[in-house]
Design a protein around this motif. Structure first.
Motif, PDB file in Angstrom:
ATOM      1  N   VAL A 136       0.749  -1.246   0.050  1.00 54.32           N
ATOM      2  CA  VAL A 136      -0.087   0.087  -0.013  1.00 54.32           C
ATOM      3  C   VAL A 136       0.890   1.238   0.149  1.00 54.32           C
ATOM      4  CG1 VAL A 136      -1.529   1.337   1.238  1.00 54.32           C
ATOM      5  CG2 VAL A 136      -2.031  -1.313   1.031  1.00 54.32           C
ATOM      6  N   GLU A 137       1.864   1.269   0.908  1.00 49.90           N
ATOM      7  CA  GLU A 137       2.672   2.432   0.841  1.00 49.90           C
ATOM      8  C   GLU A 137       3.417   2.754  -0.558  1.00 49.90           C
ATOM      9  OE1 GLU A 137       6.732   4.151   3.231  1.00 49.90           O
ATOM     10  OE2 GLU A 137       5.977   2.080   3.589  1.00 49.90           O
ATOM     11  N   GLU A 138       3.755   1.579  -1.334  1.00 44.42           N
ATOM     12  CA  GLU A 138       4.443   1.792  -2.379  1.00 44.42           C
ATOM     13  C   GLU A 138       3.391   2.292  -3.460  1.00 44.42           C
ATOM     14  OE1 GLU A 138       7.581   1.664  -5.093  1.00 44.42           O
ATOM     15  OE2 GLU A 138       7.469   1.492  -2.867  1.00 44.42           O
ATOM     16  N   VAL A 139       2.178   1.618  -3.448  1.00 43.07           N
ATOM     17  CA  VAL A 139       1.002   2.024  -4.255  1.00 43.07           C
ATOM     18  C   VAL A 139       0.784   3.676  -4.093  1.00 43.07           C
ATOM     19  CG1 VAL A 139      -1.541   2.091  -4.962  1.00 43.07           C
ATOM     20  CG2 VAL A 139      -0.084  -0.040  -4.673  1.00 43.07           C
ATOM     21  N   LEU A 140       0.728   4.264  -3.010  1.00 43.46           N
ATOM     22  CA  LEU A 140       0.508   5.561  -2.554  1.00 43.46           C
ATOM     23  C   LEU A 140       1.816   6.425  -3.108  1.00 43.46           C
ATOM     24  CD1 LEU A 140      -0.697   5.215   1.069  1.00 43.46           C
ATOM     25  CD2 LEU A 140      -1.966   5.656  -0.931  1.00 43.46           C
ATOM     26  N   ALA A 141       2.849   6.082  -3.202  1.00 43.31           N
ATOM     27  CA  ALA A 141       4.026   6.703  -3.766  1.00 43.31           C
ATOM     28  C   ALA A 141       3.864   6.613  -5.297  1.00 43.31           C
ATOM     29  CB  ALA A 141       5.268   5.856  -3.314  1.00 43.31           C
ATOM     30  N   ARG A 142       3.512   5.685  -5.985  1.00 43.49           N
ATOM     31  CA  ARG A 142       3.483   5.620  -7.398  1.00 43.49           C
ATOM     32  C   ARG A 142       2.254   6.107  -8.057  1.00 43.49           C
ATOM     33  NH1 ARG A 142       8.899   4.948  -8.492  1.00 43.49           N
ATOM     34  NH2 ARG A 142       9.864   3.223  -6.957  1.00 43.49           N
ATOM     35  N   TRP A 143       1.293   6.029  -7.461  1.00 39.47           N
ATOM     36  CA  TRP A 143      -0.097   6.607  -8.199  1.00 39.47           C
ATOM     37  C   TRP A 143      -0.176   8.080  -8.001  1.00 39.47           C
ATOM     38  CZ3 TRP A 143      -5.592   4.217  -6.798  1.00 39.47           C
ATOM     39  CH2 TRP A 143      -6.456   4.671  -7.725  1.00 39.47           C
ATOM     40  N   GLU A 144       0.600   8.864  -8.737  1.00 38.92           N
ATOM     41  CA  GLU A 144       0.928  10.049  -8.588  1.00 38.92           C
ATOM     42  C   GLU A 144      -0.531  10.968  -9.085  1.00 38.92           C
ATOM     43  OE1 GLU A 144       4.395  11.535 -10.496  1.00 38.92           O
ATOM     44  OE2 GLU A 144       5.695  10.241  -9.216  1.00 38.92           O
ATOM     45  N   GLY A 149       1.901  11.431  -5.327  1.00 36.44           N
ATOM     46  CA  GLY A 149       3.315  10.489  -5.116  1.00 36.44           C
ATOM     47  C   GLY A 149       3.911  11.093  -3.911  1.00 36.44           C
ATOM     48  N   ASN A 150       5.336  10.817  -4.203  1.00 39.67           N
ATOM     49  CA  ASN A 150       6.193  11.292  -2.638  1.00 39.67           C
ATOM     50  C   ASN A 150       6.097  12.615  -2.450  1.00 39.67           C
ATOM     51  OD1 ASN A 150       7.141   8.715  -2.054  1.00 39.67           O
ATOM     52  ND2 ASN A 150       8.452   8.760  -3.878  1.00 39.67           N
ATOM     53  N   ALA A 151       5.610  13.545  -3.293  1.00 42.03           N
ATOM     54  CA  ALA A 151       5.530  15.026  -3.241  1.00 42.03           C
ATOM     55  C   ALA A 151       4.524  15.263  -2.081  1.00 42.03           C
ATOM     56  CB  ALA A 151       5.226  15.820  -4.554  1.00 42.03           C
ATOM     57  N   SER A 245       1.705  12.433   3.110  1.00 46.83           N
ATOM     58  CA  SER A 245       2.477  11.792   2.202  1.00 46.83           C
ATOM     59  C   SER A 245       2.699  10.335   2.410  1.00 46.83           C
ATOM     60  CB  SER A 245       3.980  12.360   2.113  1.00 46.83           C
ATOM     61  OG  SER A 245       4.516  12.645   3.628  1.00 46.83           O
ATOM     62  N   PRO A 246       3.196   9.444   1.659  1.00 44.08           N
ATOM     63  CA  PRO A 246       3.051   8.148   1.931  1.00 44.08           C
ATOM     64  C   PRO A 246       4.045   7.542   3.069  1.00 44.08           C
ATOM     65  CG  PRO A 246       3.441   8.275  -0.649  1.00 44.08           C
ATOM     66  CD  PRO A 246       3.560   9.753   0.206  1.00 44.08           C
TER      67      PRO A 246
END
Length: 358
Positions: A136-144, A149-151, A245-246
């Motif tokens: 889930v953390e990776e999805v939240l970071a990649r689904w901009e 995203g990470n921003a 943020s993620p």
């Protein structure tokens, strides 16, 4: 010491067991309602965080304390609820609909995560939920396009039908109302057949199944309800921080949530809020201690993690019942003084063990 003579089943499942409960909980509610006018703004924000973490802790307590299923990736449900709320509020959804959608989506994700619980348990279930948290953390970071995203993503003020909770006081009352409602919901659930089925599964899956309890259905339901409460808490969490943020919903957040219910006291609604108070106030206490410690220790990067680990080990070794268990012992000592016996709770613990054959 108070003795309650019960003469009916309705009296046994009543929320308030006697007049003392009504009085003290009424006083607590009055104190919380007058809090915005009696405490500084900083501590009002801390009370808001306690209400939010209390809602999330109720969900995790329902899963771990009353069903016996541990989750080490519970921050994932918190993140799903937070991002759902941020996305829908930015598109003009009123708060009641957006928080309901956050709870529903988190519950749906919880059903998916609950599937491994049908076949694994113990440390293997913890590994499965931990892996899901990383996903889930990776999805939240990649689904901009949705999450930023990470921003990160900014969260607007809570609004519903022309009304906006844009002040600390108004948002505190929203969080307090949600926390009280969630507490009453869980208390009523636990005294229902569904709640009793959860407790039966926690005590012995074989015995529960022999009594006709459908393990797959109730385990999945427990995960769904726990995730829904975490999603509601995540929605409030997003509005409180105003920016998400993620990395806020990673493994460290999951450990904090698990630490909260373990230190508060597993299997206790009171323990949820005691654990939330611990989780919010402990960093403040550590920050105050830094000024009185040598620079080598006070400025160390891992001081907070070290203190948390030390406190957790101390509770596991010396007070497995958590903060609420310690309060029960203090209260019993004061009620029975001077006739309190040192081995009272130790005998109760051994008696309970003899009732559960493994």
């Amino acid at each position: 010491m108070r003795f309650v003579f019960k003469t009916s089943y309705d009296q046994d499942i009543r929320l308030a067991k006697h007049g003392g409960h009504v009085f003290w909980y009424s006083m607590l509610l009055v104190a919380l309602l007058t809090g915005p006018w009696t405490v500084p703004d900083y501590w009002l924000s801390q009370l808001t965080f306690i209400c939010i973490y209390g809602v999330v802790g109720l969900g995790l307590m329902l899963l771990a304390g009353f069903t016996g299923l541990f989750s080490i990736g519970h921050a994932a449900f918190l993140g799903v609820g937070a991002y759902t709320e941020a996305y829908l509020q930015a598109r003009g959804w009123p708060f009641p609909l957006s928080i309901a959608a956050a709870a529903a989506l988190s519950a749906a994700v919880g059903c998916v995560v609950g599937l491994p619980a049908l076949r694994v348990k113990g440390v293997y279930l913890g590994i499965a939920t931990l892996s899901f948290g990383f996903i889930v953390e990776e999805v939240l970071a990649r689904w901009e396009s949705v999450t930023g995203g990470n921003a990160g993503k900014s969260v607007p003020s809570l609004s519903a039908f022309g009304w906006s909770a844009d002040t600390a006081m108004s948002f505190y009352f929203v969080c307090l109302a949600v926390a009280v409602g969630a507490t009453l919901l869980v208390l009523n659930l636990l005294r229902s057949p569904t709640g009793r089925a959860f407790v039966a599964i926690r005590d012995s899956e074989i015995s529960a199944q022999s009594m006709g309890i459908h393990l797959a259905r109730f385990k999945t339901l427990s995960f769904a309800l726990s995730a829904a409460l975490a999603g509601i808490g995540g929605a409030l969490y997003a509005h409180q921080l105003r920016f998400i943020s993620p990395d806020q919903f990673g493994i460290l957040q999951s450990i904090d949530l698990l630490l909260m219910v373990v230190i508060g006291g597993l299997g206790s609604i009171h323990g949820v809020f005691m654990g939330a108070i611990f989780l919010i106030t402990m960093p403040q206490v550590i920050a105050l201690m830094k000024d009185h410690l040598p620079d080598v220790i006070g400025q160390a990067a891992g001081l907070q993690g070290f203190v948390y680990g030390l406190v957790l080990v101390a509770f596991v070794l010396f007070e497995p019942m958590g903060l609420y268990g310690r309060w029960l012992k203090v209260r019993t000592y004061l009620q029975l003084f001077p006739f309190y016996r040192r081995g009272l709770f130790k005998r109760q613990k051994s008696f309970q063990k003899s009732e559960r054959l493994r």
